[in-house]
Design a protein around this motif. Structure first.
Motif, PDB file in Angstrom:
ATOM      1  N   LEU A  21       0.823  -1.202   0.000  1.00 49.85           N
ATOM      2  CA  LEU A  21       0.000   0.000   0.000  1.00 49.85           C
ATOM      3  C   LEU A  21       0.860   1.256   0.000  1.00 49.85           C
ATOM      4  O   LEU A  21       0.574   2.226  -0.708  1.00 49.85           O
ATOM      5  N   ALA A  22       1.923   1.234   0.794  1.00 50.61           N
ATOM      6  CA  ALA A  22       2.822   2.387   0.834  1.00 50.61           C
ATOM      7  C   ALA A  22       3.526   2.579  -0.502  1.00 50.61           C
ATOM      8  O   ALA A  22       3.628   3.700  -1.021  1.00 50.61           O
ATOM      9  N   LEU A  23       4.005   1.478  -1.076  1.00 49.98           N
ATOM     10  CA  LEU A  23       4.702   1.572  -2.352  1.00 49.98           C
ATOM     11  C   LEU A  23       3.776   2.064  -3.454  1.00 49.98           C
ATOM     12  O   LEU A  23       4.171   2.869  -4.309  1.00 49.98           O
ATOM     13  N   GLU A  24       2.527   1.624  -3.430  1.00 45.70           N
ATOM     14  CA  GLU A  24       1.599   2.034  -4.485  1.00 45.70           C
ATOM     15  C   GLU A  24       1.369   3.538  -4.482  1.00 45.70           C
ATOM     16  O   GLU A  24       1.429   4.182  -5.538  1.00 45.70           O
ATOM     17  N   ILE A  25       1.114   4.118  -3.324  1.00 45.07           N
ATOM     18  CA  ILE A  25       0.857   5.556  -3.310  1.00 45.07           C
ATOM     19  C   ILE A  25       2.118   6.344  -3.636  1.00 45.07           C
ATOM     20  O   ILE A  25       2.059   7.383  -4.304  1.00 45.07           O
ATOM     21  N   LEU A  26       3.273   5.837  -3.229  1.00 46.26           N
ATOM     22  CA  LEU A  26       4.529   6.513  -3.565  1.00 46.26           C
ATOM     23  C   LEU A  26       4.795   6.482  -5.069  1.00 46.26           C
ATOM     24  O   LEU A  26       5.158   7.498  -5.674  1.00 46.26           O
ATOM     25  N   ILE A  27       4.594   5.316  -5.685  1.00 48.60           N
ATOM     26  CA  ILE A  27       4.927   5.190  -7.096  1.00 48.60           C
ATOM     27  C   ILE A  27       3.904   5.885  -7.982  1.00 48.60           C
ATOM     28  O   ILE A  27       4.218   6.346  -9.080  1.00 48.60           O
ATOM     29  N   ARG A  28       2.661   5.980  -7.511  1.00 46.32           N
ATOM     30  CA  ARG A  28       1.664   6.742  -8.272  1.00 46.32           C
ATOM     31  C   ARG A  28       2.028   8.226  -8.315  1.00 46.32           C
ATOM     32  O   ARG A  28       1.613   8.947  -9.217  1.00 46.32           O
ATOM     33  N   ARG A  29       2.784   8.666  -7.323  1.00 49.99           N
ATOM     34  CA  ARG A  29       3.182  10.078  -7.250  1.00 49.99           C
ATOM     35  C   ARG A  29       4.699  10.204  -7.317  1.00 49.99           C
ATOM     36  O   ARG A  29       5.295  11.068  -6.677  1.00 49.99           O
ATOM     37  N   ALA A  30       5.337   9.325  -8.083  1.00 51.94           N
ATOM     38  CA  ALA A  30       6.800   9.288  -8.177  1.00 51.94           C
ATOM     39  C   ALA A  30       7.353  10.673  -8.516  1.00 51.94           C
ATOM     40  O   ALA A  30       6.845  11.369  -9.391  1.00 51.94           O
ATOM     41  N   GLY A  31       8.400  11.053  -7.786  1.00 55.21           N
ATOM     42  CA  GLY A  31       9.027  12.352  -8.013  1.00 55.21           C
ATOM     43  C   GLY A  31       8.376  13.479  -7.241  1.00 55.21           C
ATOM     44  O   GLY A  31       8.894  14.601  -7.219  1.00 55.21           O
ATOM     45  N   ARG A  32       7.239  13.190  -6.583  1.00 57.69           N
ATOM     46  CA  ARG A  32       6.549  14.208  -5.787  1.00 57.69           C
ATOM     47  C   ARG A  32       6.503  13.768  -4.323  1.00 57.69           C
ATOM     48  O   ARG A  32       6.419  12.577  -4.038  1.00 57.69           O
ATOM     49  N   ILE A  33       6.537  14.726  -3.435  1.00 59.49           N
ATOM     50  CA  ILE A  33       6.481  14.410  -2.009  1.00 59.49           C
ATOM     51  C   ILE A  33       5.070  13.951  -1.643  1.00 59.49           C
ATOM     52  O   ILE A  33       4.084  14.611  -1.968  1.00 59.49           O
ATOM     53  N   ARG A  77      12.130  15.892   5.689  1.00 60.46           N
ATOM     54  CA  ARG A  77      11.878  16.249   7.087  1.00 60.46           C
ATOM     55  C   ARG A  77      10.665  17.170   7.223  1.00 60.46           C
ATOM     56  O   ARG A  77      10.578  18.214   6.574  1.00 60.46           O
ATOM     57  N   GLY A  78       9.743  16.759   8.069  1.00 58.02           N
ATOM     58  CA  GLY A  78       8.573  17.568   8.358  1.00 58.02           C
ATOM     59  C   GLY A  78       7.485  17.503   7.301  1.00 58.02           C
ATOM     60  O   GLY A  78       6.421  18.106   7.482  1.00 58.02           O
ATOM     61  N   LEU A  79       7.723  16.773   6.206  1.00 57.90           N
ATOM     62  CA  LEU A  79       6.750  16.736   5.117  1.00 57.90           C
ATOM     63  C   LEU A  79       6.259  15.323   4.823  1.00 57.90           C
ATOM     64  O   LEU A  79       5.081  15.018   4.943  1.00 57.90           O
ATOM     65  N   GLY A  80       7.168  14.451   4.397  1.00 58.00           N
ATOM     66  CA  GLY A  80       6.754  13.106   4.032  1.00 58.00           C
ATOM     67  C   GLY A  80       7.854  12.347   3.329  1.00 58.00           C
ATOM     68  O   GLY A  80       9.042  12.483   3.690  1.00 58.00           O
ATOM     69  N   TYR A  81       7.485  11.587   2.310  1.00 54.86           N
ATOM     70  CA  TYR A  81       8.442  10.771   1.569  1.00 54.86           C
ATOM     71  C   TYR A  81       8.254  10.959   0.067  1.00 54.86           C
ATOM     72  O   TYR A  81       7.172  11.316  -0.410  1.00 54.86           O
ATOM     73  N   VAL A  82       9.341  10.687  -0.675  1.00 51.74           N
ATOM     74  CA  VAL A  82       9.291  10.739  -2.129  1.00 51.74           C
ATOM     75  C   VAL A  82      10.110   9.578  -2.681  1.00 51.74           C
ATOM     76  O   VAL A  82      11.170   9.253  -2.137  1.00 51.74           O
ATOM     77  N   ILE A  83       9.621   8.930  -3.734  1.00 61.02           N
ATOM     78  CA  ILE A  83      10.373   7.869  -4.386  1.00 61.02           C
ATOM     79  C   ILE A  83      10.910   8.385  -5.706  1.00 61.02           C
ATOM     80  O   ILE A  83      10.213   9.078  -6.457  1.00 61.02           O
ATOM     81  N   GLN A  84      12.200   8.107  -5.968  1.00 57.07           N
ATOM     82  CA  GLN A  84      12.869   8.567  -7.182  1.00 57.07           C
ATOM     83  C   GLN A  84      13.842   7.500  -7.661  1.00 57.07           C
ATOM     84  O   GLN A  84      14.307   6.664  -6.878  1.00 57.07           O
ATOM     85  N   ALA A  85      14.132   7.539  -8.961  1.00 56.95           N
ATOM     86  CA  ALA A  85      15.155   6.657  -9.493  1.00 56.95           C
ATOM     87  C   ALA A  85      16.517   7.080  -8.978  1.00 56.95           C
ATOM     88  O   ALA A  85      16.783   8.285  -8.809  1.00 56.95           O
ATOM     89  N   SER A  86      17.377   6.117  -8.713  1.00 57.25           N
ATOM     90  CA  SER A  86      18.743   6.438  -8.266  1.00 57.25           C
ATOM     91  C   SER A  86      19.502   7.099  -9.417  1.00 57.25           C
ATOM     92  O   SER A  86      19.311   6.743 -10.580  1.00 57.25           O
ATOM     93  N   PRO A  87      20.356   8.063  -9.102  1.00 50.40           N
ATOM     94  CA  PRO A  87      21.135   8.723 -10.158  1.00 50.40           C
ATOM     95  C   PRO A  87      22.096   7.753 -10.815  1.00 50.40           C
ATOM     96  O   PRO A  87      22.506   6.773 -10.236  1.00 50.40           O
TER      97      PRO A  87
END
Length: 222
Positions: free
Chosen positions: A156-168, A212-222
């Motif tokens: 569930l956590a991964l789904e919401i993160l990946i649906r908004r990939a690149g956004r906090i 910090r103070g906001l949430g999480y964001v998922i991104q591709a590694s550089p």
């Protein structure tokens, strides 16, 4: 999977929640149209189970509101109003299915599975970040063709993160997606869940950053 149950009969709601929980489905239960509208528009639900005879009106009145904002959200009406005319009215209003009370929980579960198998009206079937590929229809994740063994909450956590990939994704949105309304959440529960998820994504060429103070964001590694 997370479902919103709109039902004012306490015994019915408890029975449905127990049956759905046994299938690892997170259920949030509300009993009025007003609360249901606010909850359903939060964009965290996979489907809505909607009673008709509610304290503040006919459940069908909620359907056009949801359809304007979340066109593809599956809605199943559950009602003691089971005549042909009632079913036609429900379907014509925009419900995906109409199940007359009383019904078996097995039939309800089958109808939920059938609706969720339908192609979505909007969006892609897969989301990809780095080497991570997430099937939005089947709700499974894989890296280089290998399916990841994720718990329900990790998924569930991964789904919401990946649906908004690149956004906090705000902490509050993640907690709403991962935990039910009635669950007591320890202060570090979400962080521990994300930490375990990071470990299982090793080799996926993705990072889950804590902002910090906001949430999480998922991104591709550089």
């Amino acid at each position: 999977m997370r479902i919103l149950l709109v039902e004012d009969e306490t015994d019915m709601a408890r029975a449905l929640m127990a049956a759905l929980n046994r299938q690892d489905i997170v259920v949030d239960h509300v009993s009025t149209l007003g609360i249901a509208e606010e909850a359903a528009l939060s964009d965290v639900y996979d489907a809505v189970l909607l009673d008709r005879k509610l304290p503040d009106g006919d459940g069908l009145s909620l359907i056009p509101i949801l359809r304007r904002v979340r066109k593809g959200l599956p809605i199943i009406v559950l009602s003691a109003l089971g005549s042909s005319d009632h079913r036609v009215a429900g379907l014509d209003t925009g419900a995906d299915d109409y199940l007359s009370k009383p019904f078996s929980t097995d039939e309800l579960l089958a109808r939920i599975r059938a609706i969720l198998r339908r192609p979505a009206d909007l969006g892609e079937t897969f989301a990809t970040v780095g080497k991570l590929r997430f099937n939005l229809s089947e709700r499974c994740a894989e890296v280089d063709g290998a399916v990841l063994d994720l718990t329900r909450r990790e998924m569930l956590a991964l789904e919401i993160l990946i649906r908004r990939a690149g956004r906090i994704v705000p902490r509050s949105a993640l907690e709403e997606a991962v935990y039910g309304f009635d669950e007591e959440i320890a202060s570090n529960a979400l962080d521990a869940n994300i930490s375990r998820l990071r470990g299982k994504l090793s080799g996926a060429s993705v990072n889950i950053h804590a902002i910090r103070g906001l949430g999480y964001v998922i991104q591709a590694s550089p």
